[in-house]
Design a protein around this motif. Structure first.
Motif, PDB file in Angstrom:
ATOM      1  N   GLN B 154       0.877  -1.314  -0.159  1.00 32.37           N
ATOM      2  CA  GLN B 154       0.051   0.088   0.091  1.00 32.37           C
ATOM      3  C   GLN B 154       0.923   1.253  -0.258  1.00 32.37           C
ATOM      4  N   HIS B 158       0.828   4.398  -2.614  1.00 32.59           N
ATOM      5  CA  HIS B 158       0.761   5.620  -2.249  1.00 32.59           C
ATOM      6  C   HIS B 158       2.244   6.584  -2.786  1.00 32.59           C
ATOM      7  N   ASP B 184       0.296  -9.789  -5.979  1.00 32.74           N
ATOM      8  CA  ASP B 184      -0.751  -9.301  -5.106  1.00 32.74           C
ATOM      9  C   ASP B 184      -1.245  -7.982  -4.964  1.00 32.74           C
ATOM     10  N   ASP B 186      -3.287  -4.498  -4.723  1.00 30.77           N
ATOM     11  CA  ASP B 186      -4.688  -4.136  -4.946  1.00 30.77           C
ATOM     12  C   ASP B 186      -4.949  -3.031  -6.080  1.00 30.77           C
ATOM     13  N   PHE B 187      -5.208  -3.846  -7.184  1.00 30.89           N
ATOM     14  CA  PHE B 187      -5.185  -3.256  -8.499  1.00 30.89           C
ATOM     15  C   PHE B 187      -6.507  -2.110  -8.505  1.00 30.89           C
ATOM     16  N   SER B 188      -7.406  -2.604  -7.447  1.00 28.47           N
ATOM     17  CA  SER B 188      -8.523  -1.256  -7.383  1.00 28.47           C
ATOM     18  C   SER B 188      -7.866  -0.044  -7.016  1.00 28.47           C
ATOM     19  N   SER B 191      -5.744   1.580  -9.335  1.00 31.53           N
ATOM     20  CA  SER B 191      -6.540   2.171 -10.391  1.00 31.53           C
ATOM     21  C   SER B 191      -7.163   3.555  -9.991  1.00 31.53           C
ATOM     22  N   VAL B 192      -7.438   3.749  -8.603  1.00 29.05           N
ATOM     23  CA  VAL B 192      -7.968   5.007  -8.037  1.00 29.05           C
ATOM     24  C   VAL B 192      -7.036   6.036  -8.008  1.00 29.05           C
ATOM     25  N   LEU B 193      -5.632   5.444  -7.528  1.00 32.42           N
ATOM     26  CA  LEU B 193      -4.482   6.623  -7.139  1.00 32.42           C
ATOM     27  C   LEU B 193      -3.841   7.004  -8.486  1.00 32.42           C
ATOM     28  N   ARG B 234      -4.607  -3.299 -17.379  1.00 35.94           N
ATOM     29  CA  ARG B 234      -6.150  -3.065 -17.052  1.00 35.94           C
ATOM     30  C   ARG B 234      -6.680  -2.145 -15.966  1.00 35.94           C
TER      31      ARG B 234
END
Lengths: 465, 362
Positions: B154, B158, B184, B186-188, B191-193, B234
């Motif tokens: 994470q 960031h 592993d 967190d592709f979500s 994507s957001v950041l 993606r």
């Protein structure tokens, strides 16, 4: 001497159970503090990602004509990227289906239904032209577990969330319980905190104001829910040994549930049984998995406000616990059992399953021993102080944890009320509860029939016009 | 009959326990009251602080000159200010962000953010990393690079955002390299950041696209690296040329890789390689192929899709039917005729289901 020994055994039992609770409280306090910092982070305004896993929300409904519309409207307003709501009408005898058809303009829909878990016959599938996310499955009565299995069959998405038809979800509840699935690819289930909605201002299935109920039965349950969710489940979750995810709100990886055979029908505690079975089978097969608890209050439910309904509920819960444990003795002390098999399961057996029996016997024995002058008055008083005092300590610790973390009841009046309840519940309610649970054990042992049970609802659940 | 009592020491132990319990209960209640008193004292101050500084931050973002009008910021209020400021930064776009960054530098937030990088609470560290990025503080680059390369996942994501905020072109290579090595992920979150920097990331990503030669022949771990690249592409919604993806499809038999590649297929190029997997033994690949063919929308693929509607797997039938109905120039009647020609009851049921679904939400 014999009397002293038995009394000492009783004291030791109470000390052991409360020592475990205190250990769980410490684990929970650590997890809550960590969670609080993450909440600050999560409150930052960030866009939702389309990569959040889509979720099917399953709502089994049996005779829910008064609440179902409000519940569905509330669910359709959840804030989450991609989700669907599937209501499963379990052969209701009232107008549950017709109010849904009328309110949402449902139309019969020739869906190619996929049977992955066998269920009772499906009578029809409906869709709403106004709400793309909503589908309604009409099936023959088969119980809650059967309805959830039908919902799993009809669901499109890889995660499903079982929700009780009388639950109120926080808008961001799905985001919160789905987050652990993003952090850990081996996550198979997450559960959220359930709180009692009694006393709160509920309008059209939405929670407008949080307060404590005035009804004493409901107040006692507010305290129980605080304890059970804040340190019971959170503590076990921190060592991946949580054996229960409440049927009122839990998120599961669908394929895992299908692989273990879905919800077991003809059982009362289908929610606990499923979680224990997942632990059992995943450990037996040596597969990596996680089951996590999300401490944020995400779901509110109305708890019984009269003695009879509460009694029936507790009897049902104890039967459910008995069935779940009895079906999975193989997990206990198994080679691959880990924390669930070596600690959580034996704890459940010793303190939750047999606990009521030992507790009631403890009171009866000590009272008898004192009246027969087998133990001194001081020993009798000391036993009561230890058994009840530690109970009060744990309840007050629950209130403290709540105040440290979520502060749902921030007013001084509410805190005083909760402290008073923490004391009062140990002086009669706890003992009554233990007795009901013994009745539940008896009914399980004698295999008496039991069903969904009815709930007398007091809240205003009508959807706004 | 009177039975003699046990020795008194046992009773004294129990009594001691009882008194300790009582004392603990009283201490907990006292703790509750103190907590409440502390909140009663601090909450109005917090609310006043938020009100005062929200207004200042908004005025600053709108470009007002605030010289000489800034309220005094106590040292114990700095972290609260930073959180509020971060909130504003993430809510805004455009020049307002630069003005806010200038304001925070004026308030000496860099030193606070640098200190919080060493916090033992992960959430505080993550917020500090983001703040350093929005502050566009060049001096923080070494610390952020350390977070990117040595921090946990994470923190690395960031830090990637922060470094791109400071100087996207200077740090994009390192960011992409690091993200490609983090398993592993967190592709979500990625994507957001990282979506605001999709353009610059896309260029570097395309330059570093893994070879499409048979992956078994490449270095060990080549398939895993390619999979990570495809998943990252993606998450960032990159447009990857079809012929490059087609080459992946032609040269790999790894199921995860095939699925990840198929998900990125958009145009007609590479379709032949896609079609070659329409009969793949894994149903997930077949379902993805059907979905991709629907996105591409070629009339030539209608026959293949019609065959896929008779697949044994529900998802393949569903995706193939959806794909058929989405092909431009193929009317519902024509699709109906094609599927009815198959004589497959499941395919016909699925067609009715998908037609109803489309009509319901048209």
């Amino acid at each position: 001497m014999m009397a002293q020994t038995v009394t000492w055994l009783m004291v030791a039992y109470f000390l052991a159970i409360h020592a475990i609770y205190l250990m769980l409280t410490v684990l929970a306090a650590r997890a809550l503090l960590r969670n609080q910092r993450y909440r600050e982070m999560e409150e930052l305004p960030m866009a939702y990602s389309l990569l959040m896993p889509p979720i099917s929300v399953l709502v089994p409904a049996y005779n829910e004509e008064t609440t179902i519309v409000a519940t569905v409207e509330s669910l359709l307003q959840l804030s989450y990227g991609e989700f669907e709501v599937i209501v499963v009408n379990d052969g209701s005898k009232d107008a549950t289906l017709s109010v849904l058809i009328e309110q949402f303009g449902l139309l019969p829909y020739p869906e190619a239904y996929r049977v992955q878990i066998p269920t009772q016959e499906i009578m029809g599938i409906y869709r709403s032209p106004r709400h793309a996310k909503l589908r309604v499955i009409d099936k023959r009565n088969g119980g809650k577990a059967d309805s959830l299995n039908a919902g799993i069959n009809a669901s499109r998405y890889p995660l499903f969330c079982g929700v009780d038809a009388d639950s109120i979800l926080e808008r961001d509840s799905l985001q919160k319980v789905a987050k652990p699935f993003l952090r850990h690819p081996d996550m198979v289930a997450t559960g959220g905190t359930i709180r009692a909605a009694n006393g709160c201002d509920v309008r059209g299935g939405d929670l407008h104001r949080i307060d404590l109920p005035s009804n004493p039965w409901a107040l006692f349950q507010v305290m129980e829910y605080l304890r059970a969710f804040l340190f019971g489940r959170l503590g076990w979750s921190s060592v991946n040994a949580m054996l229960i995810i409440s049927g009122a709100f839990g998120l599961f990886r669908k394929q895992t549930v299908i692989d273990v055979g879905g919800y077991r029908t003809h059982t009362i505690g289908e929610d606990m049984e499923l979680v224990v079975r997942i632990h059992h089978q995943m450990r037996e097969q040596g597969l990596p998995y996680r089951i996590e608890f999300v401490p944020d209050p995400v779901c509110w439910t109305e708890v019984p406000e009269d003695r009879q309904t509460l009694r029936n509920q507790r009897i049902r819960w104890q039967r459910g616990l008995s069935e779940s444990l009895n079906a999975h003795w193989g997990l206990m002390f198994s080679r691959s059992g880990g924390w669930p098999g070596w600690v959580a399961f034996p704890y459940m057996v010793l303190f939750e399953w047999l606990g009521p029996v030992v507790e009631c016997l403890g009171y009866l024995w000590t009272a008898y021993a004192w009246s027969a002058d087998l133990i001194s008055w001081a020993a009798f008083a000391a036993f009561l102080l230890v058994s009840l005092g530690l109970g009060i300590l744990l309840s007050v610790a629950g209130v403290l944890l709540e105040q440290l973390s979520f502060q749902m009841y921030p007013q001084v009046r509410q805190i005083f009320k909760l402290v008073l309840v923490a004391v009062a519940e140990n002086l009669g309610y706890r003992q009554l509860n233990a007795w009901w649970r013994i009745v539940g054990l008896y009914r399980w042992a004698t295999q008496k029939e039991a069903g969904w049970g009815t709930m007398k609802r007091k809240g205003n659940w009508q959807a706004p016009q | 009959m009177h039975v003699p009592h046990a020795p008194e020491f046992s009773l004294s132990v129990v009594l001691w326990l009882a008194w300790t319990t009582l004392a603990l209960v009283l201490m907990t209640v006292l703790g509750l009251l103190l907590l409440r008193w502390w909140r009663w004292r601090s909450e109005p101050q917090k609310a006043a602080f938020r009100q005062r500084w929200s207004e200042v931050l908004m005025r600053c973002a709108l470009g007002e000159d605030l010289k000489g009008q800034l309220p005094h910021l106590k040292s114990k209020e700095r972290w609260a200010f930073m959180k509020l400021w971060l909130h504003c930064q993430l809510s805004l776009k455009g020049p307002g962000r630069d003005r806010l960054a200038a304001l925070a530098r004026l308030m000496e937030c860099q030193s606070m953010a640098m200190r919080k990088l060493g916090s033992r609470h992960a959430a505080e560290r993550l917020m500090a990393i983001l703040a350093l990025g929005f502050l566009k503080d060049e001096q923080a680059v070494p610390a952020l690079l350390e977070q990117l390369h040595q921090g946990e996942k994470q923190a690395a994501v960031h830090a990637a955002r922060a470094l791109l905020e400071i100087d996207a072109s200077a740090h994009v290579d390192q960011v992409v390299q690091r993200l490609l090595t983090l398993t592993d992920l967190d592709f979500s979150l990625v994507s957001v950041l990282l979506k605001p920097f999709r353009g610059v990331l896309a260029r570097t990503m395309m330059e570093g696209m893994p070879p499409s030669a048979p992956l078994q022949a490449c270095a060990p771990g080549a398939a895993a690296a390619a999979l990570q690249w495809l998943r990252l592409a993606r998450a960032l919604s990159l447009q990857v040329p079809g012929e490059r993806l087609g080459a992946f499809l032609a040269n790999s038999d790894d199921i995860d890789l095939l699925i990840a590649t198929t998900r990125l297929m958009q145009g007609e190029q590479g379709t032949q390689a896609l079609i070659a997997h329409a009969q793949h033994q894994d149903w997930r690949v077949r379902a993805q192929v059907a979905q991709a063919l629907g996105r591409i929308g070629r009339l030539d693929d209608a026959e293949l899709l019609a065959r896929l509607t008779t697949d044994a797997q529900w998802w393949v039938r569903y995706r193939a039917t959806q794909a058929l109905l989405s092909i431009p120039g193929l009317s519902v009647q024509k699709v109906q005729t094609r599927i009815e020609c198959t004589g497959d009851r499941y395919a016909i049921n699925m067609l009715h289901s998908v037609i109803s679904e489309r009509e319901a939400f048209a």
